[in-house]
Write a protein that holds these residues in place. Sequence first.
Motif, PDB file in Angstrom:
ATOM      1  N   GLN A 187     -19.677  49.752  14.131  1.00 41.98           N
ATOM      2  CA  GLN A 187     -18.635  49.237  12.891  1.00 41.98           C
ATOM      3  C   GLN A 187     -18.524  50.237  12.945  1.00 41.98           C
ATOM      4  OE1 GLN A 187     -18.196  45.652  12.228  1.00 41.98           O
ATOM      5  NE2 GLN A 187     -19.687  45.933  13.272  1.00 41.98           N
ATOM      6  N   PRO A 188     -16.468  50.196  13.267  1.00 38.11           N
ATOM      7  CA  PRO A 188     -15.894  49.070  12.301  1.00 38.11           C
ATOM      8  C   PRO A 188     -15.781  48.500  14.531  1.00 38.11           C
ATOM      9  CG  PRO A 188     -14.503  50.557  12.453  1.00 38.11           C
ATOM     10  CD  PRO A 188     -15.863  51.299  12.025  1.00 38.11           C
ATOM     11  N   MET A 189     -15.838  47.314  14.769  1.00 32.64           N
ATOM     12  CA  MET A 189     -15.257  47.060  15.779  1.00 32.64           C
ATOM     13  C   MET A 189     -14.071  46.584  16.274  1.00 32.64           C
ATOM     14  SD  MET A 189     -16.878  46.868  19.443  1.00 32.64           S
ATOM     15  CE  MET A 189     -18.596  47.195  19.091  1.00 32.64           C
ATOM     16  N   ASN A 190     -13.329  47.689  16.666  1.00 30.97           N
ATOM     17  CA  ASN A 190     -11.590  47.638  16.929  1.00 30.97           C
ATOM     18  C   ASN A 190     -10.988  47.502  18.065  1.00 30.97           C
ATOM     19  OD1 ASN A 190     -11.150  50.045  16.221  1.00 30.97           O
ATOM     20  ND2 ASN A 190     -10.892  49.237  13.622  1.00 30.97           N
ATOM     21  N   PHE A 191     -10.064  47.827  18.498  1.00 38.71           N
ATOM     22  CA  PHE A 191      -9.655  48.410  19.409  1.00 38.71           C
ATOM     23  C   PHE A 191      -9.419  49.897  19.272  1.00 38.71           C
ATOM     24  CE2 PHE A 191      -5.621  50.448  21.483  1.00 38.71           C
ATOM     25  CZ  PHE A 191      -5.678  49.855  23.130  1.00 38.71           C
ATOM     26  N   GLN A 192      -9.177  50.427  18.114  1.00 36.43           N
ATOM     27  CA  GLN A 192      -9.606  51.991  18.190  1.00 36.43           C
ATOM     28  C   GLN A 192     -10.412  52.542  18.982  1.00 36.43           C
ATOM     29  OE1 GLN A 192      -6.974  53.605  16.968  1.00 36.43           O
ATOM     30  NE2 GLN A 192      -7.152  55.395  17.515  1.00 36.43           N
ATOM     31  N   THR A 193     -11.846  51.975  17.914  1.00 41.18           N
ATOM     32  CA  THR A 193     -12.916  52.200  18.812  1.00 41.18           C
ATOM     33  C   THR A 193     -13.457  52.184  20.432  1.00 41.18           C
ATOM     34  OG1 THR A 193     -14.030  49.982  16.504  1.00 41.18           O
ATOM     35  CG2 THR A 193     -15.658  51.402  18.942  1.00 41.18           C
ATOM     36  N   ILE A 194     -12.850  51.630  21.255  1.00 40.94           N
ATOM     37  CA  ILE A 194     -13.242  51.262  22.050  1.00 40.94           C
ATOM     38  C   ILE A 194     -12.065  52.679  22.983  1.00 40.94           C
ATOM     39  CG2 ILE A 194     -13.627  48.881  22.745  1.00 40.94           C
ATOM     40  CD1 ILE A 194     -10.916  48.260  23.776  1.00 40.94           C
ATOM     41  N   LEU A 255     -23.949  46.925  24.652  1.00 46.10           N
ATOM     42  CA  LEU A 255     -25.041  47.817  24.601  1.00 46.10           C
ATOM     43  C   LEU A 255     -24.738  48.824  22.921  1.00 46.10           C
ATOM     44  CD1 LEU A 255     -24.909  50.560  27.395  1.00 46.10           C
ATOM     45  CD2 LEU A 255     -26.985  48.985  26.013  1.00 46.10           C
ATOM     46  N   GLY A 256     -23.260  48.386  22.658  1.00 45.36           N
ATOM     47  CA  GLY A 256     -22.925  48.603  21.098  1.00 45.36           C
ATOM     48  C   GLY A 256     -22.533  47.116  20.283  1.00 45.36           C
ATOM     49  N   VAL A 257     -23.680  46.543  21.246  1.00 46.57           N
ATOM     50  CA  VAL A 257     -23.765  45.498  19.531  1.00 46.57           C
ATOM     51  C   VAL A 257     -24.891  46.409  19.010  1.00 46.57           C
ATOM     52  CG1 VAL A 257     -24.905  42.887  19.612  1.00 46.57           C
ATOM     53  CG2 VAL A 257     -23.012  43.498  20.843  1.00 46.57           C
ATOM     54  N   HIS A 262     -21.904  55.464  16.913  1.00 45.02           N
ATOM     55  CA  HIS A 262     -21.349  56.359  16.147  1.00 45.02           C
ATOM     56  C   HIS A 262     -21.989  57.473  16.109  1.00 45.02           C
ATOM     57  CE1 HIS A 262     -17.172  54.342  16.148  1.00 45.02           C
ATOM     58  NE2 HIS A 262     -18.223  53.389  15.019  1.00 45.02           N
ATOM     59  N   ASN A 263     -23.294  56.792  16.358  1.00 44.65           N
ATOM     60  CA  ASN A 263     -24.764  57.210  16.252  1.00 44.65           C
ATOM     61  C   ASN A 263     -25.938  57.484  16.822  1.00 44.65           C
ATOM     62  OD1 ASN A 263     -26.298  59.264  14.487  1.00 44.65           O
ATOM     63  ND2 ASN A 263     -27.014  57.550  13.389  1.00 44.65           N
ATOM     64  N   LEU A 264     -25.349  57.275  18.108  1.00 45.46           N
ATOM     65  CA  LEU A 264     -26.925  57.190  19.691  1.00 45.46           C
ATOM     66  C   LEU A 264     -28.062  58.371  19.485  1.00 45.46           C
ATOM     67  CD1 LEU A 264     -24.053  56.918  21.739  1.00 45.46           C
ATOM     68  CD2 LEU A 264     -25.101  55.108  20.906  1.00 45.46           C
ATOM     69  N   PRO A 265     -29.158  58.013  19.614  1.00 43.66           N
ATOM     70  CA  PRO A 265     -30.510  58.378  20.175  1.00 43.66           C
ATOM     71  C   PRO A 265     -29.841  59.792  20.904  1.00 43.66           C
ATOM     72  CG  PRO A 265     -30.784  56.059  20.653  1.00 43.66           C
ATOM     73  CD  PRO A 265     -29.611  56.911  19.786  1.00 43.66           C
TER      74      PRO A 265
END
Length: 478
Positions: A187-194, A255-257, A262-265
Motif C-alpha cells: 500500500q498504496p497500490m497506484n501508478f506511482q508504486t509501479i 507477489l505484491g498482494v 516497501h518492506n521485503l524479507p
Amino acid sequence: MEEKKSFISWPVLAMMSFVTVIGFDDIIYNFANQGMGVITSWVILLLLYVIPYSLMVGQLGSVFNHEGGGLTSWVRGTSGDRLGYFTAWTYWAASIPYVVDTANAVVVGFGWVINGNDSLEEQLSNSMFALLTFVIFLIFIFLQRHFKKSLEVLSTLGGGAMFIMAILFVVMTFTSLFMPNGHIETQPMNFQTILPKFNLHYLTTIGLLIYAINGAELVAPFVIRMKKPKRDFPKAMIMLTVMTIFLTVFGSFSLGVFFNAHNLPNNLKMNGSYYAFQRLGEFYHLGNTLMYIFAITQIIYMCALLAVLLDAMTRMLISDTGKKYMPQALTKLNEDGLPINGYILTTALSAFILLLGVFLPEMNDIFNWLLNLNGIISPGVTCWIFYAFIKIRQDTQKFPSDYVFIKNDRFAVFVGMWCLIITAVATIFGILPQDAPYGSSLFWHELIINIVGIVVLIGLGFVMPILAKRERLKKGEI
C-alpha cells in the motif's frame, strides 16, 4: 504428407520458447530487486528488447540451419574458429555459476521439505552449506552415466510443472482478492508504486532481468522446421512475449498482494518462492500443502536440470573448435563416451566459485551473490548473439536466410547495436553488488570476488589455446 508431419506450428514453438525463457523464481528474484517497479521494467524490456532479440535469434537459426543453429556455430560462421572457440568457452564459463546456483537451490528445497520452514539458515554454517552444495554437485557428475536420458525427461516434466505452479499462483492470488479477508499487502497500490526508481541500484539489477528472459536461442534450430517461417516465426515470438508479459506482470503484482513491496524479507531471493506458496496456502486454509507441492516440484526440476546442464555444457565446450584450442587431455572421452577430464575441470571451477563465496557473512549472502554472478556473466554471453546478428546483416549476400528480421540492413544493424549496447551496459553495471549497502565492507567484499570470479572463469579461456599450442609443438604437429 510425410514432410507435413515434421512441421512445427507457431503456437507450439511459442510454448517451447516460453519454457526456456521464464520461470517463477525469475519473477521472485527481480521482485526482490525492484519491488513493484519491476512491473514497468518487465513491460519496457519485453517490448523493446525481448521481441527484437527473439526475432534476431530466428534469423541466425535460419542462416546456420545446417549447423544446428547453436550460438558457437553462429560466431564461428561469421568470425572464424578462434572466436567460435572463445564463444563456446564463455558460454561454458557462464554455466559454472548457474549449475552451482542450481545445486544451491536443491539444498534449499530439501531444507523446506524436511523442516517445513526457512530454518535451514540457522541450522547450517556457510561452510556446511557450501559442502552440501558440492556433494550434490558430485552426485550428479556420477549419475551422468546411468540416468541422463531419464533426467532429461524429468527436466521437461519438471519445467512444465513449474509453469503450471506459477500460473496457479497468479490465478489463486487474483481469486483471493474477491474473497472475504482478501487484501493487498503493498500500500498504496497506484501508478506511482509501479514506477521503478532509476538510480545506480536500478542499473545494477538490469543484468538479472536479462538473465531471466534469455534462452530463446535454444529454439533457433526449429525455425527451419516451420512451414512458413517468414510469416509464422514472428507470430510465435509475439505469442511468447504476450505470455511472458502476462506471467511477469501479473506474477509480480500477485507477489505484491502477499508481500509488502516497501518492506521485503532480506532472504526473499532464496526463500521467496516457498514463502509465496506458504502464504497462499494459509489464505486458502490449506496449511503448507501448496508449499510442499512446489518444493517437491522444484527439487525434481532442479536435480534434472543440474544433470542435463553438467553434461551439455561440458560436451559443448570440448566439441568442434574446442579440440583445436584445448589440451587433448580435456577433450578426451572414456570408453563410455564421457568427457571425464572435462567433468573434473567443471567440478574444480565449481569448487573454486563455492570457495569464493564461503567467506561471506551469511548463507543468504552466498545464495544472493551466486545469483547475482549469473546476472553478470549470462548477459555477457548474450552479447555474442547480437554480435553475430550484426555480422550477418553487414554481409547479407554471404549469409542468405529464409527468414529475415527487418528488411533494411542498416536499420537491422542499428537494432542489433541497440540490443548489444543495452546488454553490455547491464553486464558492466552488474559487477556492482546489488544486495549490499554501497561502500560497506560487504559491498567491497562482493565486488572483489565478482572481479576475481570473472577474471578466473574468462581468463582461463585465453590460457587454454596457449597450452594446446605448446602441446602440439612438443608433439611436432606444428
